[in-house]
Scaffold this motif. Structure first.
Motif, PDB file in Angstrom:
ATOM      1  N   GLY A   1     -18.099  38.548  38.155  1.00 32.51           N
ATOM      2  CA  GLY A   1     -16.904  38.452  38.999  1.00 32.51           C
ATOM      3  C   GLY A   1     -15.722  37.844  38.289  1.00 32.51           C
ATOM      4  O   GLY A   1     -14.618  37.875  38.780  1.00 32.51           O
ATOM      5  N   GLU A   2     -15.983  37.262  37.084  1.00 31.76           N
ATOM      6  CA  GLU A   2     -14.883  36.615  36.360  1.00 31.76           C
ATOM      7  C   GLU A   2     -14.216  37.557  35.359  1.00 31.76           C
ATOM      8  O   GLU A   2     -13.132  37.299  34.891  1.00 31.76           O
ATOM      9  N   GLU A   3     -14.930  38.635  34.976  1.00 29.01           N
ATOM     10  CA  GLU A   3     -14.392  39.566  33.994  1.00 29.01           C
ATOM     11  C   GLU A   3     -13.819  40.799  34.685  1.00 29.01           C
ATOM     12  O   GLU A   3     -14.192  41.135  35.806  1.00 29.01           O
ATOM     13  N   GLY A   4     -12.932  41.507  33.971  1.00 32.64           N
ATOM     14  CA  GLY A   4     -12.403  42.766  34.483  1.00 32.64           C
ATOM     15  C   GLY A   4     -11.130  42.591  35.288  1.00 32.64           C
ATOM     16  O   GLY A   4     -10.775  41.494  35.728  1.00 32.64           O
ATOM     17  N   LEU A   5     -10.424  43.712  35.484  1.00 31.23           N
ATOM     18  CA  LEU A   5      -9.149  43.697  36.207  1.00 31.23           C
ATOM     19  C   LEU A   5      -9.323  43.243  37.656  1.00 31.23           C
ATOM     20  O   LEU A   5     -10.196  43.738  38.373  1.00 31.23           O
ATOM     21  N   LYS A   6      -8.462  42.330  38.047  1.00 34.05           N
ATOM     22  CA  LYS A   6      -8.434  41.865  39.437  1.00 34.05           C
ATOM     23  C   LYS A   6      -7.098  42.153  40.098  1.00 34.05           C
ATOM     24  O   LYS A   6      -6.971  42.050  41.318  1.00 34.05           O
ATOM     25  N   SER A   7      -6.093  42.490  39.294  1.00 32.81           N
ATOM     26  CA  SER A   7      -4.759  42.778  39.822  1.00 32.81           C
ATOM     27  C   SER A   7      -4.093  43.829  38.936  1.00 32.81           C
ATOM     28  O   SER A   7      -4.052  43.675  37.717  1.00 32.81           O
ATOM     29  N   LEU A   8      -3.602  44.895  39.570  1.00 33.33           N
ATOM     30  CA  LEU A   8      -2.937  45.967  38.831  1.00 33.33           C
ATOM     31  C   LEU A   8      -1.797  46.518  39.678  1.00 33.33           C
ATOM     32  O   LEU A   8      -2.002  46.905  40.829  1.00 33.33           O
ATOM     33  N   ASN A   9      -0.610  46.549  39.102  1.00 34.03           N
ATOM     34  CA  ASN A   9       0.549  47.115  39.788  1.00 34.03           C
ATOM     35  C   ASN A   9       0.976  48.379  39.046  1.00 34.03           C
ATOM     36  O   ASN A   9       1.451  48.319  37.916  1.00 34.03           O
ATOM     37  N   ILE A  10       0.784  49.531  39.711  1.00 29.22           N
ATOM     38  CA  ILE A  10       1.193  50.815  39.121  1.00 29.22           C
ATOM     39  C   ILE A  10       2.232  51.486  40.020  1.00 29.22           C
ATOM     40  O   ILE A  10       2.362  52.718  40.005  1.00 29.22           O
ATOM     41  N   SER A  11       2.958  50.681  40.784  1.00 29.36           N
ATOM     42  CA  SER A  11       4.006  51.223  41.646  1.00 29.36           C
ATOM     43  C   SER A  11       5.026  52.010  40.822  1.00 29.36           C
ATOM     44  O   SER A  11       5.402  51.584  39.725  1.00 29.36           O
ATOM     45  N   GLN A  12       5.442  53.149  41.369  1.00 32.01           N
ATOM     46  CA  GLN A  12       6.436  54.028  40.745  1.00 32.01           C
ATOM     47  C   GLN A  12       5.945  54.680  39.449  1.00 32.01           C
ATOM     48  O   GLN A  12       6.744  55.264  38.715  1.00 32.01           O
ATOM     49  N   CYS A  13       4.648  54.567  39.159  1.00 28.81           N
ATOM     50  CA  CYS A  13       4.078  55.301  38.019  1.00 28.81           C
ATOM     51  C   CYS A  13       3.678  56.683  38.533  1.00 28.81           C
ATOM     52  O   CYS A  13       2.502  56.964  38.792  1.00 28.81           O
ATOM     53  N   THR A  14       4.655  57.527  38.679  1.00 32.58           N
ATOM     54  CA  THR A  14       4.478  58.766  39.440  1.00 32.58           C
ATOM     55  C   THR A  14       3.719  59.854  38.684  1.00 32.58           C
ATOM     56  O   THR A  14       3.383  60.895  39.259  1.00 32.58           O
ATOM     57  N   ALA A  15       3.412  59.644  37.395  1.00 35.25           N
ATOM     58  CA  ALA A  15       2.667  60.654  36.642  1.00 35.25           C
ATOM     59  C   ALA A  15       1.155  60.537  36.847  1.00 35.25           C
ATOM     60  O   ALA A  15       0.399  61.414  36.429  1.00 35.25           O
TER      61      ALA A  15
ATOM     62  N   SER B   1      -7.479  61.224  40.906  1.00 29.14           N
ATOM     63  CA  SER B   1      -8.813  61.141  40.292  1.00 29.14           C
ATOM     64  C   SER B   1      -8.892  60.008  39.272  1.00 29.14           C
ATOM     65  O   SER B   1      -9.888  59.271  39.225  1.00 29.14           O
ATOM     66  N   ALA B   2      -7.856  59.841  38.457  1.00 30.20           N
ATOM     67  CA  ALA B   2      -7.862  58.789  37.435  1.00 30.20           C
ATOM     68  C   ALA B   2      -7.799  57.403  38.071  1.00 30.20           C
ATOM     69  O   ALA B   2      -8.531  56.487  37.674  1.00 30.20           O
ATOM     70  N   VAL B   3      -6.942  57.240  39.062  1.00 32.45           N
ATOM     71  CA  VAL B   3      -6.785  55.923  39.695  1.00 32.45           C
ATOM     72  C   VAL B   3      -8.017  55.591  40.524  1.00 32.45           C
ATOM     73  O   VAL B   3      -8.443  54.422  40.573  1.00 32.45           O
ATOM     74  N   GLN B   4      -8.638  56.593  41.147  1.00 32.93           N
ATOM     75  CA  GLN B   4      -9.864  56.339  41.902  1.00 32.93           C
ATOM     76  C   GLN B   4     -10.999  55.916  40.967  1.00 32.93           C
ATOM     77  O   GLN B   4     -11.777  55.019  41.286  1.00 32.93           O
ATOM     78  N   ALA B   5     -11.070  56.554  39.800  1.00 32.12           N
ATOM     79  CA  ALA B   5     -12.082  56.159  38.811  1.00 32.12           C
ATOM     80  C   ALA B   5     -11.890  54.705  38.397  1.00 32.12           C
ATOM     81  O   ALA B   5     -12.851  53.946  38.249  1.00 32.12           O
ATOM     82  N   LEU B   6     -10.641  54.304  38.228  1.00 35.21           N
ATOM     83  CA  LEU B   6     -10.322  52.919  37.874  1.00 35.21           C
ATOM     84  C   LEU B   6     -10.735  51.969  38.994  1.00 35.21           C
ATOM     85  O   LEU B   6     -11.343  50.923  38.753  1.00 35.21           O
ATOM     86  N   CYS B   7     -10.407  52.356  40.215  1.00 34.91           N
ATOM     87  CA  CYS B   7     -10.724  51.527  41.376  1.00 34.91           C
ATOM     88  C   CYS B   7     -12.237  51.368  41.533  1.00 34.91           C
ATOM     89  O   CYS B   7     -12.729  50.289  41.861  1.00 34.91           O
ATOM     90  N   ASP B   8     -12.973  52.434  41.273  1.00 37.37           N
ATOM     91  CA  ASP B   8     -14.440  52.381  41.373  1.00 37.37           C
ATOM     92  C   ASP B   8     -15.042  51.508  40.279  1.00 37.37           C
ATOM     93  O   ASP B   8     -16.077  50.866  40.478  1.00 37.37           O
ATOM     94  N   CYS B   9     -14.367  51.463  39.123  1.00 40.45           N
ATOM     95  CA  CYS B   9     -14.885  50.711  37.975  1.00 40.45           C
ATOM     96  C   CYS B   9     -14.673  49.210  38.125  1.00 40.45           C
ATOM     97  O   CYS B   9     -15.478  48.412  37.641  1.00 40.45           O
ATOM     98  N   PHE B  10     -13.573  48.840  38.792  1.00 38.89           N
ATOM     99  CA  PHE B  10     -13.230  47.417  38.933  1.00 38.89           C
ATOM    100  C   PHE B  10     -13.284  47.033  40.419  1.00 38.89           C
ATOM    101  O   PHE B  10     -12.302  47.224  41.148  1.00 38.89           O
ATOM    102  N   PRO B  11     -14.393  46.480  40.895  1.00 34.64           N
ATOM    103  CA  PRO B  11     -14.574  46.175  42.322  1.00 34.64           C
ATOM    104  C   PRO B  11     -13.562  45.175  42.881  1.00 34.64           C
ATOM    105  O   PRO B  11     -13.365  45.108  44.095  1.00 34.64           O
ATOM    106  N   ALA B  12     -12.926  44.399  41.995  1.00 36.53           N
ATOM    107  CA  ALA B  12     -11.964  43.391  42.479  1.00 36.53           C
ATOM    108  C   ALA B  12     -10.599  44.005  42.790  1.00 36.53           C
ATOM    109  O   ALA B  12      -9.727  43.322  43.329  1.00 36.53           O
TER     110      ALA B  12
END
Length: 361
Positions: A290-304, A308-319
């Protein structure tokens, strides 16, 4: 006798603990000067409003000595006028100072004040100079020589600093762990970031928000030179591309917070690099989970970016959460990412009671 409600409250607090009565015996206390230095130092440590002590020091030698010996943390943000003069008069007495906050609503602080700090406060570890629009590289040169033990430095909004000033500072202040350069457009360039990567390998947190001159060369230098980086804000750094994120993913295994707001050149390659880097990591011991890995990510306005890519990221980092009240994955302005959800948001949706539709006959 100096009259202050807060000083008297602290005095009474020490009286209740029995400290003063033990030290003083039966001697009567009619003036602050009657209190031993050890107890004045205790009172200094208890007082929250430093204005009280500063005013007391103007009329009492005991308080002046107590400040010189015992004051380690000081905030002067309450000073709305003549902050430079106040700093110049106080700094020579604050030789044990470790933390100093000089945040301003309107620019007051001048180079001569910072030079005075650097000349006398050699133990300083935490310095906040945010919104000091009048300061120039003279201040950075002074801090480089006088305050080499700085661990935390906030110069956000200091628009007159240059990248050469940052390069010089980091050549001496190599213990920096937290650095805020938000809005320092002239200071935060690839040249400055190369110097930071070269000199500050203990760096853990860096804010480069709205520093539009930052590019991939600088961020990659950071990634290679600062392996302990945990928090990096690149919001508004419009020149960076996937190469920056790929370097961070591969070289900064402890990264937990990343801001990419308005970085419109970021594509799915960057997201998948973060996913793949997580897969390469050794599983942490149970105590570290629970201490390792992304816990906060701001990709607002990253319209490209695609779902599928963002869901894969979300599934990889439970936090990373998209659910209400826990938004640690921020995707404002990305209308094509509305289908992306964290695991608990999906579970909450499944737990909603089924309400049958009634059809009119």
């Amino acid at each position: 006798m100096v009259r202050s409600e807060e000083l008297n409250q602290c005095f009474e607090k020490l009286m209740m603990t029995g400290d003063i009565s033990k030290k003083m015996g039966r001697a009567a206390i009619t003036e602050w000067k009657d209190i031993p230095m050890e107890l004045l130092l205790r009172i200094v440590s208890l007082v929250d409003d430093h204005r009280t002590i500063i005013m007391a020091s103007q009329v009492c030698i005991g308080w002046r000595e107590a400040i010189s010996l015992g004051l380690t943390h000081l905030c002067l943000s309450w000073c709305k006028n003549n902050m430079s003069n106040l700093v110049i008069s106080l700094a020579p007495k604050l030789q044990n100072l470790q933390s100093l906050v000089l945040r301003q609503d309107k620019p007051q602080l001048e180079d001569i004040a910072v030079e005075t700090i650097a000349r006398h406060c050699h133990d300083l570890q935490d310095l906040d100079l945010s919104k000091s629009f009048k300061l120039t590289d003279r201040s950075l040169y002074a801090l480089a020589h006088g305050c080499p033990n700085l661990v935390k430095l906030n110069i956000s909004g200091c628009t007159s600093f240059s990248d050469h000033g940052i390069e010089y500072l980091t050549g001496f202040c190599r213990k920096l762990k937290i650095l805020n350069l938000c809005g320092c457009v002239g200071a935060a360039t690839d040249l400055a970031l190369q110097a930071i990567g070269r000199n500050c390998n203990q760096l853990q947190s860096l804010n480069l928000g709205w520093c539009e001159n930052v590019g991939d060369v600088g961020v990659m230098s950071l990634a290679y030179g600062c392996p302990d980086l945990r928090t990096l804000d690149l919001c508004g750094c419009v020149c960076i591309t996937d190469d920056s994120v790929i370097a961070l993913a591969n070289r900064c295994p402890h990264l937990t917070s990343l801001g990419l707001y308005y970085c419109k050149n970021i594509t799915d390659r960057a997201m998948y690099s973060l996913v793949h880097s997580q897969g390469k990591k050794k599983k942490p011991p149970t105590s570290m989970k629970g201490e390792e890995g992304l816990k906060s990510l701001n990709i607002s306005q990253c319209t490209a970016l695609t779902p599928s890519a963002v869901q894969a990221l979300c599934d990889c980092f439970p936090a990373l959460h998209t659910c209400s009240g826990r938004h640690s994955l921020v995707m404002s302005g990305c209308l094509n990412l509305t289908s992306v959800h964290c695991a608990c948001a999906v579970q909450a949706h499944r737990n909603l009671p089924y309400i049958p539709h009634h059809h009119a006959h």
